[in-house]
Enzyme design. Structure first.
Site, short mmCIF file in Angstrom:
data_model
loop_
_atom_site.label_atom_id
_atom_site.label_comp_id
_atom_site.label_asym_id
_atom_site.label_seq_id
_atom_site.Cartn_x
_atom_site.Cartn_y
_atom_site.Cartn_z
N CYS B 93 0.82 -1.21 0.00
CA CYS B 93 0.00 0.00 0.00
C CYS B 93 0.86 1.27 0.00
O CYS B 93 1.49 1.57 -1.01
CB CYS B 93 -0.94 -0.05 1.19
SG CYS B 93 -2.47 0.81 0.89
N HIS B 189 -3.80 -5.72 1.18
CA HIS B 189 -3.58 -6.01 2.59
C HIS B 189 -4.65 -7.00 3.00
O HIS B 189 -5.24 -7.64 2.16
CB HIS B 189 -3.57 -4.73 3.42
CG HIS B 189 -4.80 -3.91 3.29
ND1 HIS B 189 -5.95 -4.22 3.94
CD2 HIS B 189 -5.06 -2.79 2.58
CE1 HIS B 189 -6.87 -3.31 3.65
NE2 HIS B 189 -6.36 -2.44 2.82
#
Lengths: 532, 242
Positions: B93, B189
Site C-alpha cells: 500500500c 492487505h
C-alpha cells in the site's frame, strides 16, 4: 418485480394512513414518495401560517413532519418489531427537510439542554450513564436508540419526543452521534454540551483513517461554537482539537495506571505530535493511545484534568473510585467504564446541573447494557459482548481474562457493510494473552462469514480453535459440553441476531418453548447467516 | 539457519493489519525450525541493511506516510543498494507507493525512493474492495483487500498478478502490484501473507537462498486452514461470477 412489490407496499402504507384517520397529514410523505407532487402546495401552506405557528412555536409544516414521523413509528411498532429506528426521521425529513434545525430551535426555546456524545468507543454507555444520572434526579430524558446515531436516527428520537402541542416531552435531550455523521448534525442541532470520549481506528474501508474522522469532528464542533466540550484529555488526538477550536472546554482523565497489560496492543494511533511531528512521550499507557503523554518538541502536553477519578480500586471484580470526595462503589467490571462514568460526570458538572443523588445513580447504574447482555441457560452463564474495532476487541479480551473460573470463548466475525468488509483489523488485536493455561480458557470457537480469517489469526499465535458453521450450532455445542461460563464476542451485524438467539435458547431452557414460532425464527436465523 | 526481518517504521506505517505479515513470516520460519528475528526499526532510528534478510514496508495514513517519506530519504542509498543486491522486500500500500518516483495527491507531491520506476497519482474516488489475482508466484489465486486513492502506473515493470476481481493498480489496467528482482510490491492487505502462504514462502525462500545459497529450501507446511480461508474468498467473489 421489485417495482411491483414496492408499489403494492406503498399503496398498502397509504391505505393504513387513510384508515388511521391521519389521511390529510400522512398523505404528504406518501405523495412525496410517489413524485414530489404537492411539495409546492405544502410550502405555501407553511408560509401562509408563518414560520412561527401558534403551537409550541412550530410551523405547520414541521408539525406535519412530526405527525408523519409518529405514524412511521407506529407503523414500525405494529409491523416490524425491532429495527428500522431511523425510518421516522427519514419520513419527517421528506415532509420538512429543515426539520432538525426547527426542532432543535424549539428545544432551546423551551430552555431544555441538549447533550451530544461522540467518540469511537463508549458512546452508548456514556449516554446511558448521563441519562441515568438525570433520571435519578427526577428528570425526563430524550435519548436515541443504540446504533441509531446517524442523522435520521437522531431525528427520529427528537421528532417522536414532541407532543401534539409542539412541546418536548422531556427535560433533557441526550443523543449519541456518530463521529462520521457529526458534521451534518451538530451545526443544525447546536447542542449545549458535546462529550468526546476517544478516537480510534474503526472500519477503515467505510470511514477512512482516524485523521479524516478527526477532521470531521473538528468541522462539526467549529460549527457549534456555543457547545461546551467535555474531552478525555488522556487522548492526545482529541486534545489536538482543543487549540484549534473556540468552544469552552472541560477535561477529564485518569491519572493512575489501572488497565491490565492485556488491554493494550502495540498498534496504536497518533504516536506523533500533530503540531511539530515529534514522537509523543508517555509516562504510561491506559489503552490504545490513551495515557499520560507529552510532546518534548513543542510543549503540547496533556492538560491536568478538571475531573478525575482517584483512589481507583478493584474490589471483588468491580471498580470503586472517588469523584471529588465522594466514593462510588460502581458495578463496572471493566476499567474503561470508569472513563465513561467520568465523561458523564464531567458533562453534568460542565452544565452545572445539580445532582444531589449522583452517588445513588452511579452505584445503581448497570453497565451491562444491551451490548453486554447476560443470559442464563441451564447451568451456563453467558455474556454477549460487542467488539467492532481493534481497541474495543482488546478491551473485551482484557475483561474476560480478568473474570474468574474456567470459560469458553465464542467469536463471531462478519463482514457485512455495517461491520466493514475489510477484516484486516483482526491482526491489530493482540491475541497472545489468550494463549497458555493462564488464560483459563477451556476452548475457543469461531463462526461468522469471516470465521476462517479469525481462525487463521489465532493459528498464527499458536492458539487452536474450533470452527462452527453458525452461531446457533456453536452455542448449542457449548451448552452440551462447555464449562460454566461462555463469553460471546460478536461484531455489529451479528449482535441483534445473537441477542435473539440467546433469548430464545434461554426460553427454551426454561421450557417455555413455542414450537411453531421458534421454527420460523430458526429459519430466519439460518437465512441471516447465509446473507451475512 | 536464521533470518532477520526488518519492519520499517512500524510506528508510522502500521495500517490495515500489516503486523500480520510480520507475524506470518516469523511463524512460518519458526514452524520449520528456522530462527526468526524481527527488528522493528522505529522512526528516527538507524536502519542497518547489512543485518537484514527481509524488509517489510507497510502503509500508513497520509500524514504518517509523509513523515516516513522524510525518514526514507535518509536511507535511500542503502535501501537502493539492498534491492540491487537482490535483497528481499515486501512493500504494501503506502510502502508500495513510496518505492516509486513520486506520489502526487490533490495538494502536494511526495517524492519517493525511486527504487521502482513507477509513479502514483491520487484520485478522489477510493478503490475499496476485496481483490483476487492470478499471480505467477503461486498456482492458487491471491486474495486480499484493497483500499487506496492512488492510481499507480507501473511502466515497464512486470505486475504481481492479473486482476480477476477488484480494481488493482489503476482500476483500468487489469493488473496489480509489481514484481521486481526480489521485491514484491502490492496494494493488497488483509493482511497479504496469511491467506496467501505461497507468497510468504516465496519471500522466505528468496531470502534464504541469498543468505545460504541455492541449496537452501523450505519444508512444506500443512496449510489446510490457509487454503480454506483463501478459497472461501475466491468462491464468494470470483467463482460465483461464473
Amino acid at each position: 418485480m421489485w417495482i411491483f412489490v414496492r408499489t403494492i407496499a406503498t399503496e398498502k402504507m397509504g391505505l393504513y394512513m387513510i384508515q388511521s384517520g391521519y389521511m390529510g397529514l400522512l398523505y404528504c410523505p406518501y405523495i412525496l414518495e410517489r413524485g414530489n407532487v404537492i411539495m409546492g402546495a405544502n410550502v405555501e401552506l407553511s408560509n401562509a401560517e408563518g414560520n412561527r405557528g401558534e403551537n409550541g412555536g412550530l410551523a405547520l409544516r414541521t408539525r406535519l413532519a412530526i405527525h408523519a414521523a409518529k405514524l412511521a413509528g407506529w407503523w414500525l411498532r405494529k409491523w416490524k418489531k425491532g429495527g428500522g429506528a431511523a425510518l421516522p426521521g427519514y419520513v419527517a425529513r421528506l415532509v420538512e427537510p429543515e426539520i432538525l434545525t426547527h426542532l432543535a430551535q424549539a428545544v432551546r426555546r423551551q430552555g431544555k439542554p441538549i447533550f451530544v456524545v461522540m467518540g469511537t468507543n463508549g458512546k452508548t454507555t456514556t449516554n446511558s450513564i448521563l441519562c441515568c444520572i438525570l433520571e435519578t434526579e427526577g428528570s425526563r430524558v430524550v435519548i436515541n436508540r443504540t446504533g441509531a446515531n446517524m442523522l435520521n436516527g437522531v431525528l427520529s428520537a427528537l421528532a417522536l419526543a414532541f407532543d401534539r402541542r409542539g412541546c418536548l416531552k422531556g427535560d433533557y435531550v441526550c443523543l449519541e452521534v456518530d463521529e462520521n455523521a457529526s458534521a451534518g448534525i451538530l451545526p443544525l442541532l447546536q447542542p449545549d454540551c458535546v462529550i468526546l470520549t476517544n478516537l480510534f481506528r474503526d472500519q477503515l474501508d467505510r470511514f477512512g483513517e482516524v485523521e479524516l474522522i478527526l477532521e470531521k469532528v473538528q468541522n462539526a464542533i467549529a460549527a457549534a461554537p456555543r457547545a461546551k466540550l467535555v474531552v478525555d484529555c488522556d487522548d492526545a488526538l482529541l486534545c489536538s482539537l482543543l487549540p484549534r477550536c473556540e468552544n469552552p472546554v472541560v477535561t477529564y482523565g485518569i491519572n493512575q495506571p489501572v488497565f491490565a497489560a492485556s488491554a493494550r496492543s502495540d498498534v496504536r494511533e497518533g504516536c506523533f505530535c500533530p503540531f511539530c511531528g515529534k514522537r509523543l512521550e508517555y509516562d504510561f499507557f491506559h489503552y490504545g493511545q490513551l495515557g499520560i503523554w507529552k510532546c518534548t518538541g513543542c510543549g503540547f502536553a496533556r492538560p491536568s484534568p478538571d475531573y478525575t477519578a482517584s483512589e481507583i480500586q478493584l474490589q471483588k471484580g468491580v471498580w470503586s473510585f472517588c469523584l471529588g470526595n465522594m466514593r462510588i462503589h460502581s458495578k463496572a467490571r471493566a476499567p474503561y467504564n470508569i472513563c465513561n462514568t467520568l465523561a458523564a460526570y464531567g458533562a453534568i458538572r460542565a452544565l452545572k446541573i445539580p445532582a444531589p443523588h449522583l452517588k445513588e445513580a452511579l452505584e445503581g447504574f448497570d453497565y451491562g447494557n444491551k451490548r453486554e447482555n447476560r443470559f442464563c441457560i441451564g447451568r451456563m452463564r453467558i455474556q454477549l459482548h460487542l467488539a467492532k474495532n481493534p481497541v474495543g476487541f482488546q478491551q473485551k479480551i482484557s475483561l474476560l481474562l480478568g473474570e474468574p473460573g474456567p470459560k469458553d470463548l465464542l467469536i463471531q466475525i462478519n463482514d457485512a457493510w455495517q461491520d466493514g468488509r475489510d477484516v484486516s483489523w483482526l491482526w491489530d488485536v493482540d491475541f497472545r494473552h489468550l494463549a497458555g493455561d493462564g488464560s483459563g480458557l477451556a476452548s475457543i470457537t469461531v463462526c461468522g462469514s469471516r470465521r476462517y480469517d479469525m481462525a487463521l489469526r489465532l493459528k498464527y499465535e499458536n492458539i487452536p480453535c474450533r470452527i462452527a458453521e453458525s452461531l446457533e450450532q456453536a452455542v448449542r455445542q457449548a451448552l452440551r459440553c462447555g464449562s460454566e461460563n461462555l463469553y460471546i464476542i460478536v461484531n455489529y451485524s451479528g449482535l441483534h441476531q445473537a441477542n435473539r438467539l440467546l433469548q430464545e435458547l434461554a426460553e427454551e431452557g426454561r421450557g417455555k418453548e413455542k414450537p411453531q414460532k421458534n421454527e420460523s425464527k430458526k429459519r430466519s436465523l439460518e437465512k441471516g447467516e447465509l446473507l451475512s | 539457519m536464521k533470518l532477520t526481518i526488518g519492519h520499517l517504521y512500524p510506528d508510522l506505517l502500521n495500517l490495515y493489519g500489516d503486523t500480520g505479515n510480520i507475524q506470518c513470516l516469523k511463524k512460518r520460519l519458526q514452524w520449520r525450525g528456522i530462527e526468526a528475528e524481527v527488528i522493528p526499526c522505529q522512526s528516527g532510528s538507524r536502519v542497518d541493511f547489512d543485518r537484514l534478510d527481509l524488509v517489510l514496508l507497510g502503509g500508513g495514513p497520509d500524514r504518517e506516510q509523509e513523515l516516513a517519506c522524510g525518514q526514507l530519504k535518509e536511507i535511500r542509498r542503502d535501501f537502493e543498494a539492498y534491492v540491487r543486491e537482490n535483497g528481499t522486500v515486501l512493500a504494501v500500500c503506502g510502502g508500495y507507493q513510496l518505492l516509486g518516483n513520486y506520489y502526487r495527491t490533490g495538494v502536494k507531491t511526495l517524492e519517493g525512493l525511486g527504487i521502482l520506476n513507477i509513479y502514483t497519482e491520487w484520485e478522489p474516488k477510493r478503490l475499496v474492495s476485496n481483490i483476487i489475482l492470478k499471480s505467477p508466484l503461486c498456482p492458487e489465486p491471491v486474495t486480499g483487500f484493497e483500499n487506496h486513492g492512488g492510481r499507480t502506473n507501473i511502466g515497464d515493470h512486470s505486475p504481481l498478478g492479473r486482476v480477476l476481481y477488484g480494481y488493482g493498480n489503476t482500476e483500468e489496467s487489469g493488473y496489480e502490484g509489481v514484481l521486481y528482482k526480489n521485491v514484491v510490491a502490492t496494494y493488497l492487505h488483509g493482511p497479504l501473507l496469511p491467506k496467501n502462504p505461497a507468497i510468504c514462502d516465496y519471500l522466505l525462500e528468496r531470502a534464504l537462498k541469498k543468505k545460504y545459497g541455492e541449496n537452501a529450501h523450505l519444508q512444506p507446511l500443512s496449510d489446510r486452514l490457509e487454503h480454506i480461508a483463501n478459497h472461501s474468498i475466491v468462491a464468494r467473489y470470483y467463482t460465483s461470477l461464473w
